[in-house]
Design a protein around this motif. Sequence first.
Motif, PDB file in Angstrom:
ATOM      1  N   ARG A 280      54.093  41.512  24.344  1.00  0.00           N
ATOM      2  CA  ARG A 280      54.563  40.284  23.092  1.00  0.00           C
ATOM      3  C   ARG A 280      53.582  40.446  22.146  1.00  0.00           C
ATOM      4  O   ARG A 280      53.820  40.670  20.879  1.00  0.00           O
ATOM      5  CB  ARG A 280      54.820  38.967  23.641  1.00  0.00           C
ATOM      6  N   ARG A 281      52.340  40.399  22.356  1.00  0.00           N
ATOM      7  CA  ARG A 281      51.193  40.515  21.235  1.00  0.00           C
ATOM      8  C   ARG A 281      51.215  41.913  20.690  1.00  0.00           C
ATOM      9  O   ARG A 281      50.897  41.992  19.394  1.00  0.00           O
ATOM     10  CB  ARG A 281      50.083  40.081  22.028  1.00  0.00           C
ATOM     11  N   ASP A 283      53.773  43.823  20.257  1.00  0.00           N
ATOM     12  CA  ASP A 283      54.609  44.168  19.212  1.00  0.00           C
ATOM     13  C   ASP A 283      54.655  43.281  17.942  1.00  0.00           C
ATOM     14  O   ASP A 283      54.661  43.678  16.587  1.00  0.00           O
ATOM     15  CB  ASP A 283      55.941  43.384  19.850  1.00  0.00           C
TER      16      ASP A 283
END
Length: 660
Positions: A280-281, A283
């Motif tokens: 997530r980070r 991205d």
Amino acid sequence: MTHQPLLPRPGSGRRAAGVLLAAATLLGAALPASAARAEPATGPDAAAAARTPRYLDPRLPTAERVRDLLGRMTLEEKIGQMTQAERGSVDADPTRIAALNLGSLLSGGGSTPTPNTPAAWADMVDGYQRQALTTRLHIPLLYGVDSVHGHGNLAGATVFPHNIGMGATRDPGLVAEEEHITATETRATGPQWVFAPCVCVTRDERWGRAYESFGENPALVSRMTTAVDGFQGTRRSDLARPDRVLATVKHFAGDGDTTYGTSTTGDYRIDRGVTVTSHRRFDAVDLAPYVTAVQAHHVGSIMPSYSSVQWTDVPGSGPVRMSASKELLTDVLKRKIGFDGFLISDWDAITELPGDFATQVRTSVNAGMDMFMQPYDAPQFEQALSAEVQAGRVPMSRIDDAVSRILRAKFDLGLFEHPYTDRTNIDSVGSSAHRAVARRAVAESQVLLKNDHHALPLAPSQRIYVAGVNADDLGNQAGGWTLTWQGQSGNTAFPGTTILQGIRNAAPNVTYSADAAAPTTGYDVGIVVIGETPYAEGLGDVGVGGHTLELSTTDRANIDRVCSAISTCIVLDVAGRPQIVTGQLPAADAFVMSWLPGSEGDGVADVLFGKRPFTGRLPVTWPRSEAQEPINIGDPQYDPLFPYGFGLTTRGRTTSAQLG
């Protein structure tokens, strides 16, 4: 700017086309690109034209031309298209280009013709191209260079501020204009492909490539992907123009977000390190600019990083080199994001993968790499890949996909119709018009961080004392990737204006003392120019090669001497990243971050004397101490010396703060 029509290429007129057409027919081979440009023929030429392969018909869609050419190619010819060599490996015997079916050549940093002139560059590239066109299918060569802040290998090219300074401008339109000029100067001298722009997000200023980044905020970096349009144009058909080149966004992905620590050699290393992060980070921070570059600007090529990624949200995950990551190169970049260009490996990058050479080749090809920068071992690469395909360890479908992507770029660039250098714009290299844009870029990049007592702007009538080596050193103000990979100090390598010359052009009463040893009495203003000397990549990492975020002893002494002796004292920092100035800042009335401005020192003087206002804003957070790194906007307990986005603006004698 106004674009002139294409000029005929060497050997591509109608007479040359007819000769090549007849020769190709006699050999039973495909026709060279120039033949396809001839007017409709009659008699014997008409029969030959009827047998022209479909891939040489410019009226057909690119996809159809690619399919036709791919169907005619042997495995050796396909693998040749996937291979890029350094010019130094073939220069002594250019026939190796045809013998190896090479699809591409490059000039590494400092790899230039003699003399290093625009015409010599064009002659050199055309000479290599002639060799490529002697091959059975006459597939033209793609030539690449690192035009990261101008056509940096060429003496006399316009040298722009490095990306970190362009990030300070907050001006995507200016970034596109800069790269359009760079594209014009590059293509006019032969190369049709640049390994730029770098759209990495720098998250730690100890990284030796921080100046290649537009900043620490992925949203800012994404805005600056207009650089791709500057290089390529906004339509695929623009690529065939004499003022456009194929762009490469790099280094995919996360190279500016690696963890600072001890390398296998025992020194501190962040370049080619490991990005430890969640999906997530990754991205949100590292991948975001690439999504914009692909989906909004349709970039033609992408260069994967030397660095690795280790997922914190995958139990038991270990570091995986980007050149080996099928997840990121194929599943994410090509399939999910929709990248339809080709991937080019960094300099000899696959040799840093685990295993023997055959394993390294197989791993990277199967991960999704399309073209391989193998500067001095192209024959070994081709032999290894051929053996892997024949053994069934690399599927033919992967080879065909890679070659199709490369050929599509060559067709889009118009190389089959116009294989030789169009020199229409060669006289524009380093022109006054181009340097005027660079001067404006320098002025917009300057960030005013302190301005007590209305120290700035200066008046031309003031008596000015200037100190510091970086005030009068073009090489230092241009930084790395200027004529050589590492760059070099001094004023003899390329034309330009130092900051001192810019100040002298603006004011008649200026004294210069590099070491501040000259008497300081009788002056209204002291200007101390501090900063770094050139470096590139890991040699600029803190703890490697002697570079550090701390000021040098000489710079601190110059500030102490000048600022204690002259009532108004201004400090300019010429560097690729923030330096630790917490202890020296109180001594200065004004402090300006000048970054690495390139060849146009007049642009610094323009804002010092109020010809242009200060408008620049920090693209990165400025730490109080080196111990604060990494420090970025949004961090908990965020307490920098200057926050991301800070910069004072001037309008006449009025100064106001801005943040954003």
